[in-house]
Design a protein around this motif. Structure first.
Motif, PDB file in Angstrom:
ATOM      1  N   ALA A 198       1.747 -23.374   0.266  1.00 52.74           N
ATOM      2  CA  ALA A 198       2.104 -21.950   0.289  1.00 52.74           C
ATOM      3  C   ALA A 198       3.510 -21.704  -0.236  1.00 52.74           C
ATOM      4  O   ALA A 198       3.765 -20.677  -0.874  1.00 52.74           O
ATOM      5  CB  ALA A 198       1.983 -21.419   1.711  1.00 52.74           C
ATOM      6  N   THR A 199       4.432 -22.624   0.035  1.00 46.95           N
ATOM      7  CA  THR A 199       5.828 -22.403  -0.365  1.00 46.95           C
ATOM      8  C   THR A 199       6.180 -23.022  -1.702  1.00 46.95           C
ATOM      9  O   THR A 199       7.177 -22.639  -2.330  1.00 46.95           O
ATOM     10  CB  THR A 199       6.794 -22.985   0.689  1.00 46.95           C
ATOM     11  N   LEU A 234       9.061 -22.048   6.426  1.00 45.65           N
ATOM     12  CA  LEU A 234       8.146 -21.677   7.495  1.00 45.65           C
ATOM     13  C   LEU A 234       8.518 -22.408   8.780  1.00 45.65           C
ATOM     14  O   LEU A 234       9.260 -23.397   8.745  1.00 45.65           O
ATOM     15  CB  LEU A 234       6.707 -22.018   7.106  1.00 45.65           C
ATOM     16  N   SER A 246       5.015 -19.273  11.845  1.00 46.16           N
ATOM     17  CA  SER A 246       4.108 -19.028  10.719  1.00 46.16           C
ATOM     18  C   SER A 246       2.814 -19.812  10.871  1.00 46.16           C
ATOM     19  O   SER A 246       1.751 -19.365  10.428  1.00 46.16           O
ATOM     20  CB  SER A 246       4.791 -19.422   9.402  1.00 46.16           C
ATOM     21  N   ALA A 272      -2.611 -19.683  11.239  1.00 48.19           N
ATOM     22  CA  ALA A 272      -1.568 -19.298  10.298  1.00 48.19           C
ATOM     23  C   ALA A 272      -1.491 -17.787  10.126  1.00 48.19           C
ATOM     24  O   ALA A 272      -2.465 -17.060  10.345  1.00 48.19           O
ATOM     25  CB  ALA A 272      -1.815 -19.952   8.940  1.00 48.19           C
ATOM     26  N   LEU A 278      -0.239 -16.604   4.434  1.00 45.30           N
ATOM     27  CA  LEU A 278      -0.568 -17.965   4.021  1.00 45.30           C
ATOM     28  C   LEU A 278      -2.046 -18.165   3.724  1.00 45.30           C
ATOM     29  O   LEU A 278      -2.441 -19.236   3.250  1.00 45.30           O
ATOM     30  CB  LEU A 278      -0.147 -18.954   5.120  1.00 45.30           C
TER      31      LEU A 278
END
Length: 390
Positions: free
Chosen positions: A115-116, A209, A236, A255, A259
């Motif tokens: 996700a990041t 997160l 998160s 989550a 996300l």
């Protein structure tokens, strides 16, 4: 090949006790010799509602007769129900179901990185997140890593409850900070309220997160559904397992909405994760989790800690009693193996959390007389042992 005993056909990965399981009910376990033990360990924090709980058992039996596996190409109403309930309880938005806490933590690590687009996960000394490759690497205990070659890269370990160390470790390449609210295997250690909130703030400032590992603390163990609720946190990602199925193998990654798209079709999976048997156990467990019961967990946990503190405050072998809800640690100044052995001889089962800490994880609904009697036995043995130790 030399002749082997039956036990030798099993890898010796566990230091097993001289007890052979026969049956269990409520807060007791019976061995094959007919000896009955009071269970203050709940299967390492899994059977929070006691062994063979009638309504949870009935739910799994009913599903067993309807079928136990068809794969995740099918929709399961029970899986949707479990996800919806967990979302409501956690304040999060989506669930991925696995088979264990380690698998859940593996999924959380993958999700944070996906996700990041970042790689580093900051975790803590004496943490424990599992024994699979990724969860082992996340664990801040060198003994857990020992002998397995290079540990998976991308993890930074800092002292627990040290926000200065967190600030120094978190940077623009940090995908997440991963922590337990109570370090279970690490000695039943709690951080300060300010520490947890500061972790969230530092992570937010760097676009990272926060992953909270609730594998051992979740599903009512600390007096809240999840331990992070005690501190007003909004993580998160949250992982759960153990008590989620009252001992039935199941894990979950929960989550926030932002996300969800990171785990699209084909990005992650589990053959058995979220199967109907596990989901029947989860839904039955969550039906048992009431606000009244959570309040009782807090009340009874505080009462046990108070009783232990009053009885042991002058005990030279006991350094500290600490905990949250029905998760209690008694830190001693020396190894507790002999204490555990003496308790087993008296019919009381407890865990350790490191060499010097006794860990109590009784079923949340253990009857008061049984809990009082077992606590009295523990106090008596610690007092007698202190005299011998001195």
């Amino acid at each position: 090949m030399t002749e082997q005993t039956t036990a030798e056909y099993i890898f010796p990965t566990y230091k097993r006790w001289p007890i052979t399981f026969q049956a269990a009910a409520g807060s007791t376990i019976e061995d094959t010799d007919g000896k009955v033990y009071t269970d203050l360990m709940s299967g390492i924090g899994t059977v929070n509602f006691g062994h063979t709980h009638p309504r949870i058992t009935a739910a799994v039996k009913a599903q067993l007769e309807q079928g136990w596996h068809a794969s995740n190409f099918f929709h399961y109403d029970s899986q949707k129900q479990a996800a919806r309930t967990l979302a409501e309880l956690s304040g999060l938005n989506a669930a991925f179901f696995a088979n264990s806490g380690a698998e859940a933590n593996e999924g959380a690590i993958k999700l944070a990185r996906k996700a990041t687009g970042k790689t580093t996960i900051v975790t803590f000394h004496q943490s424990f997140h599992g024994r699979t490759t990724g969860s082992m690497a996340a664990t801040g205990q060198p003994a857990v890593h020992s002998g397995f070659g290079p540990v998976l890269e991308g993890f930074t370990y800092v002292p627990f409850n040290d926000i200065t160390a967190v600030k120094e470790a978190v940077d623009q390449n940090t995908a997440a900070v991963m922590l337990e609210i109570v370090q279970g295997e690490g000695g039943v250690k709690l951080g300060d309220a300010e520490f947890y909130k500061a972790v969230e703030q530092v992570a937010k400032e760097h676009g990272a997160l926060v992953i909270v590992d609730e594998v051992q603390t979740g599903i009512g163990r600390t007096g809240r559904t999840f331990a992070f609720e005690h501190y007003g946190m909004r993580p998160s990602i949250v992982t759960s397992a153990k008590a989620l199925g009252n001992g039935f193998p199941v894990g979950a990654v929960l989550a926030e909405a932002s996300l969800v798209d990171a785990f699209g079709p084909g990005t992650h999976g589990s053959t058995f994760g979220g199967n109907p048997l596990a989901m029947s156990a989860v839904n039955a467990v969550l039906n048992e989790l009431t606000e009244e019961q959570l309040a009782e967990v807090s009340r009874r946990g505080e009462a046990v800690q108070k009783k232990l503190n009053e009885a042991l405050h002058n005990n030279p072998f006991v350094h500290e009693v600490r905990g949250l809800g029905m998760m209690i640690g008694i830190e001693c100044i020396g190894p507790v193996t002999d204490i555990m052995t003496k308790l087993r001889s008296d019919g009381v089962l407890v865990l350790n959390a490191g060499p010097n800490v006794l860990r109590l994880l009784p079923p949340l609904n253990i009857p008061d007389p049984l809990l009082d009697e077992a606590t009295d036995q523990l106090i008596h043995i610690l007092q007698a042992y202190a005299e011998e130790y001195a």
